[in-house]
Scaffold this motif. Structure first.
Motif, PDB file in Angstrom:
ATOM      1  N   GLU A  64      77.845  49.626-106.972  1.00 23.93           N
ATOM      2  CA  GLU A  64      76.988  50.283-107.953  1.00 23.93           C
ATOM      3  C   GLU A  64      76.679  51.705-107.501  1.00 23.93           C
ATOM      4  O   GLU A  64      76.540  51.977-106.306  1.00 23.93           O
ATOM      5  CB  GLU A  64      75.683  49.511-108.129  1.00 23.93           C
ATOM      6  N   GLY A  65      76.551  52.584-108.470  1.00 22.90           N
ATOM      7  CA  GLY A  65      76.159  53.948-108.156  1.00 22.90           C
ATOM      8  C   GLY A  65      74.666  54.007-107.874  1.00 22.90           C
ATOM      9  O   GLY A  65      73.867  53.398-108.594  1.00 22.90           O
ATOM     10  N   ILE A  66      74.283  54.721-106.839  1.00 21.05           N
ATOM     11  CA  ILE A  66      72.874  54.797-106.443  1.00 21.05           C
ATOM     12  C   ILE A  66      72.505  56.247-106.188  1.00 21.05           C
ATOM     13  O   ILE A  66      73.236  56.978-105.515  1.00 21.05           O
ATOM     14  CB  ILE A  66      72.607  53.979-105.170  1.00 21.05           C
ATOM     15  N   TRP A  67      71.374  56.659-106.759  1.00 17.69           N
ATOM     16  CA  TRP A  67      70.784  57.924-106.332  1.00 17.69           C
ATOM     17  C   TRP A  67      69.272  57.752-106.220  1.00 17.69           C
ATOM     18  O   TRP A  67      68.671  56.890-106.853  1.00 17.69           O
ATOM     19  CB  TRP A  67      71.174  59.104-107.210  1.00 17.69           C
ATOM     20  N   ILE A  68      68.666  58.570-105.343  1.00 17.67           N
ATOM     21  CA  ILE A  68      67.222  58.587-105.155  1.00 17.67           C
ATOM     22  C   ILE A  68      66.754  60.009-105.444  1.00 17.67           C
ATOM     23  O   ILE A  68      67.214  60.959-104.810  1.00 17.67           O
ATOM     24  CB  ILE A  68      66.823  58.175-103.723  1.00 17.67           C
ATOM     25  N   ALA A  69      65.859  60.142-106.422  1.00 18.46           N
ATOM     26  CA  ALA A  69      65.382  61.464-106.834  1.00 18.46           C
ATOM     27  C   ALA A  69      63.901  61.594-106.515  1.00 18.46           C
ATOM     28  O   ALA A  69      63.122  60.648-106.709  1.00 18.46           O
ATOM     29  CB  ALA A  69      65.620  61.665-108.330  1.00 18.46           C
ATOM     30  N   ASP A  70      63.502  62.781-106.025  1.00 13.55           N
ATOM     31  CA  ASP A  70      62.095  62.987-105.695  1.00 13.55           C
ATOM     32  C   ASP A  70      61.282  63.252-106.958  1.00 13.55           C
ATOM     33  O   ASP A  70      61.781  63.142-108.079  1.00 13.55           O
ATOM     34  CB  ASP A  70      61.936  64.116-104.670  1.00 13.55           C
ATOM     35  N   GLU A  94      73.601  65.725-103.599  1.00  7.76           N
ATOM     36  CA  GLU A  94      72.317  65.920-102.943  1.00  7.76           C
ATOM     37  C   GLU A  94      71.838  67.363-103.093  1.00  7.76           C
ATOM     38  O   GLU A  94      72.580  68.310-102.855  1.00  7.76           O
ATOM     39  CB  GLU A  94      72.415  65.534-101.470  1.00  7.76           C
ATOM     40  N   GLY A  95      70.577  67.485-103.515  1.00  4.56           N
ATOM     41  CA  GLY A  95      70.003  68.802-103.746  1.00  4.56           C
ATOM     42  C   GLY A  95      70.047  69.227-105.201  1.00  4.56           C
ATOM     43  O   GLY A  95      69.329  70.151-105.594  1.00  4.56           O
ATOM     44  N   ARG A  96      70.855  68.571-106.014  1.00  9.27           N
ATOM     45  CA  ARG A  96      70.924  68.900-107.438  1.00  9.27           C
ATOM     46  C   ARG A  96      69.900  68.079-108.202  1.00  9.27           C
ATOM     47  O   ARG A  96      69.404  67.056-107.731  1.00  9.27           O
ATOM     48  CB  ARG A  96      72.328  68.651-107.980  1.00  9.27           C
ATOM     49  N   ASN A  97      69.572  68.520-109.419  1.00  8.70           N
ATOM     50  CA  ASN A  97      68.613  67.807-110.251  1.00  8.70           C
ATOM     51  C   ASN A  97      69.343  66.806-111.135  1.00  8.70           C
ATOM     52  O   ASN A  97      70.460  67.073-111.604  1.00  8.70           O
ATOM     53  CB  ASN A  97      67.830  68.794-111.124  1.00  8.70           C
TER      54      ASN A  97
END
Length: 227
Positions: A64-70, A94-97
């Protein structure tokens, strides 16, 4: 002479055997506690490092695709699978919105969802992503708030399953159904569908006119086998 007097006044009192034993026991206990505490601290640190490494390996090898956004939507972590889904090179997310990967018309709804996730609610839904070449990628998304363990606003963790092919199949099916419905309703012959027993399930307008009926509801009283 003064130094001799001062030394005599501050000479420590003789220590009895009992006091020496008590001091030795206290020193031993303190040393033992410090040693045990140090071992526990090292063990806890090792366990934390091992746990973090284990979860990182789990994320990086997940299908599965995973991202963690602040809290601002900036991506702090993205695994290789989500990078392949959106068509980006490894490590370039990483670092992109996250809004960089939404179509403009989807941004308002995605912002509401993002704030809902940060407030603690969870949701599973179909999401459309914009790939680096501008094409669509559809994913089944499960998002929730993510506590980083640091003194900061909660992040949002999203796990996404690629369902692009399923969406394409559904769209093709809808197109096929529209074409069939158009052919069914506009052909010049009377067309109908029945059960094996002869009960009419549907009919086109031409057949209704042929039978002198006003609507498909009137077909409930028609039995092809007998009529």
């Amino acid at each position: 002479a003064i130094i001799a007097v001062w030394s005599e006044m501050h000479r420590p009192a003789p220590v009895t055997a009992y006091e020496a034993m008590v001091r030795g026991i206290v020193f031993f206990i303190e040393s033992l506690l410090l040693t045990v505490g140090g071992v526990r601290l090292r063990h806890a640190t090792w366990e934390a490092a091992r746990s973090e490494e284990w979860f990182r390996k789990l994320y990086e090898t997940s299908g599965e695709g995973i991202w963690i956004a602040d809290e601002t939507g900036r991506i702090n972590y993205a695994n290789p699978r989500i990078e392949s889904i959106v068509g980006c090179e490894a490590g370039s997310l990483e670092g992109r919105n996250i809004e960089d990967f939404f179509f403009p018309e989807d941004v308002p709804a995605e912002r509401i969802r993002f704030q809902n996730r940060r407030s603690g609610s969870r949701e599973q839904y179909d999401r459309r992503l914009r790939r680096s070449d501008g094409s669509e990628a559809w994913v089944l998304t499960c998002s929730s708030a993510y506590d980083t363990g640091k003194k900061r606003e909660p992040s949002v963790l999203s796990m996404m399953t690629d369902i692009t092919e399923r969406k394409k199949a559904e769209q093709s099916l809808r197109v096929s159904e529209r074409r069939f419905r158009s052919l069914f309703e506009n052909v010049l012959e009377g067309v109908y569908q029945t059960t094996p027993e002869g009960k009419i399930l549907s009919a086109n307008p031409v057949l209704l006119r042929m039978l002198g009926l006003q609507s498909e509801a009137d077909l409930d009283n028609v039995d092809i086998a007998s009529d």
